[in-house]
Design a protein around this motif. Structure first.
Motif, PDB file in Angstrom:
ATOM      1  N   ASP A  32       0.850  -1.186   0.000  1.00  0.00           N
ATOM      2  CA  ASP A  32       0.000   0.000   0.000  1.00  0.00           C
ATOM      3  C   ASP A  32       0.890   1.242   0.000  1.00  0.00           C
ATOM      4  N   TYR A  33       1.201   1.717  -1.205  1.00  0.00           N
ATOM      5  CA  TYR A  33       2.141   2.828  -1.334  1.00  0.00           C
ATOM      6  C   TYR A  33       1.574   4.140  -0.807  1.00  0.00           C
ATOM      7  N   ASP A  34       0.252   4.235  -0.691  1.00  0.00           N
ATOM      8  CA  ASP A  34      -0.336   5.440  -0.099  1.00  0.00           C
ATOM      9  C   ASP A  34       0.091   5.569   1.358  1.00  0.00           C
TER      10      ASP A  34
ATOM     11  N   GLY B 294       4.112   5.856   1.572  1.00  0.00           N
ATOM     12  CA  GLY B 294       4.550   7.211   1.238  1.00  0.00           C
ATOM     13  C   GLY B 294       5.938   7.236   0.617  1.00  0.00           C
TER      14      GLY B 294
ATOM     15  N   TYR C 171       4.800   5.536  -5.512  1.00  0.00           N
ATOM     16  CA  TYR C 171       3.983   6.596  -4.913  1.00  0.00           C
ATOM     17  C   TYR C 171       3.766   7.719  -5.934  1.00  0.00           C
TER      18      TYR C 171
ATOM     19  N   ARG D  78       1.102   6.892  -8.503  1.00  0.00           N
ATOM     20  CA  ARG D  78      -0.256   7.117  -7.983  1.00  0.00           C
ATOM     21  C   ARG D  78      -0.618   8.601  -8.035  1.00  0.00           C
TER      22      ARG D  78
ATOM     23  N   ARG E 202      -3.708  10.291 -10.209  1.00  0.00           N
ATOM     24  CA  ARG E 202      -4.762  11.050  -9.527  1.00  0.00           C
ATOM     25  C   ARG E 202      -4.815  12.512  -9.957  1.00  0.00           C
TER      26      ARG E 202
END
Length: 317
Positions: A126-128, A131, A143, A146, A150
């Motif tokens: 989960d790169y969110d 970070g 990251y 993503r 977005r």
């Protein structure tokens, strides 16, 4: 939401014929026409004497999949965008083998081409949550991918978060499970957890997610074969092998000190990232496959098969 196998099929390009790419191909052509599916491979792939590449080429030909050679390390973003423009969906199954910056270049090309839907190479953690600044440069790039997706509204994107490949737990150079010396090492602590999924399950689930009748768009979808602590992993390994294993804890402080000594050690960077634990796992009960009632392979089943059922210990990542 149920899978609609009768949806209008777009032209799909899958990048990479490695372990994951081939699993996505197999699942895709089992549910939609192979005429809609193309695969991008490195130049020379189809004429290589390498056993894996030869067998993969034979299988792709047999399945009627269009094979497109392209050098991701040398090819420009403009050339990639030109190639991508013929497809409505691009699914990236090639990691960082072409070098740092590869995933950003591919993503820029997808957006420049106006591809309708993109599944980036995010088949990992989960790169969110991880970070930037985790100590693993490829995580920083993920990251950034993503953030780039977005920042725009033309191309729909779907991220499939899978954790690490199950086989990676048993990769000798990673140093978690060492079957040769009957040793299990905990990264961080014995309570630290990790999510893992097999490429076979990722291929199945990615195809199902692509074919969902209620179109999934601009979402991070979590899947899991297993979520397990290092203490549970040690117990599973002992149960399957029938042998006692030495247990060694590698604390985060210890791993960080090692990294100071050898900052270019890629595997050590991975150990540090997974020792932190943050973003490396999620509850299986919250995953797409659990909610859909789709069975996936857990660590115990995977190890039992590879040790006892003639599967051999497949360490290919």
């Amino acid at each position: 939401m149920s899978i609609n196998e009768n949806v209008h099929v777009e032209k799909i390009l899958i990048l990479g014929a490695g372990q994951l790419g081939m699993q996505v191909i197999r699942n895709m052509v089992s549910k939609i026409s192979s005429d809609a599916v193309s695969i991008l491979v490195e130049p020379g792939f189809t004429t290589s004497s390498d056993k894996y590449k030869k067998e993969a080429t034979d299988e792709l030909t047999m399945r009627g999949v269009d094979i497109i050679p392209f050098d991701l390390s040398e090819g420009t973003e403009e050339k990639l965008a030109e190639l991508f423009s013929a497809f409505q969906t691009v699914i990236c199954c090639t990691g960082f083998i072409a070098g740092p910056g590869t995933q950003l270049k591919i993503t820029h090309a997808v957006l420049a081409a106006g591809v309708a839907r993109y599944f980036p190479w995010q088949f990992g953690v989960d790169y969110d949550i991880v970070g930037k600044g985790s100590g693993q440069p490829v995580f920083d790039e993920q990251y950034e991918v993503r953030a780039l997706l977005r920042s725009q509204e033309i191309t729909e994107w779907v991220i499939v978060s899978t954790g690490m490949f199950t086989s990676f737990l048993f990769e000798p150079t990673f140093g978690v499970v060492d079957l040769a010396t009957n040793t299990v090492r905990a990264l961080g602590s014995w309570d630290t957890r990790v999510t893992v999924t097999t490429p076979e399950d990722i291929g199945l689930l990615t195809t199902d997610i692509y074919l969902e009748g209620s179109r999934i768009r601009n979402e991070v979808i979590f899947v899991a074969g297993d979520t397990i602590s290092y203490a549970q992993l040690a117990t599973v390994v002992e149960e399957v092998t029938g042998k006692p294993f030495k247990r060694i804890q590698l604390t985060l402080d210890e791993l960080n000190n090692q990294l100071l000594q050898t900052p270019e050690d890629v595997m050590l960077r991975y150990r540090v990232a997974f020792a932190r634990g943050t973003g490396m796992w999620w509850e299986k009960s919250k995953t797409y496959n659990f909610k859909k009632g789709i069975e996936t392979v857990d660590v115990k089943t995977w190890l039992s098969h590879h040790l006892h059922d003639g599967g051999g210990l497949d360490r290919t990542l």
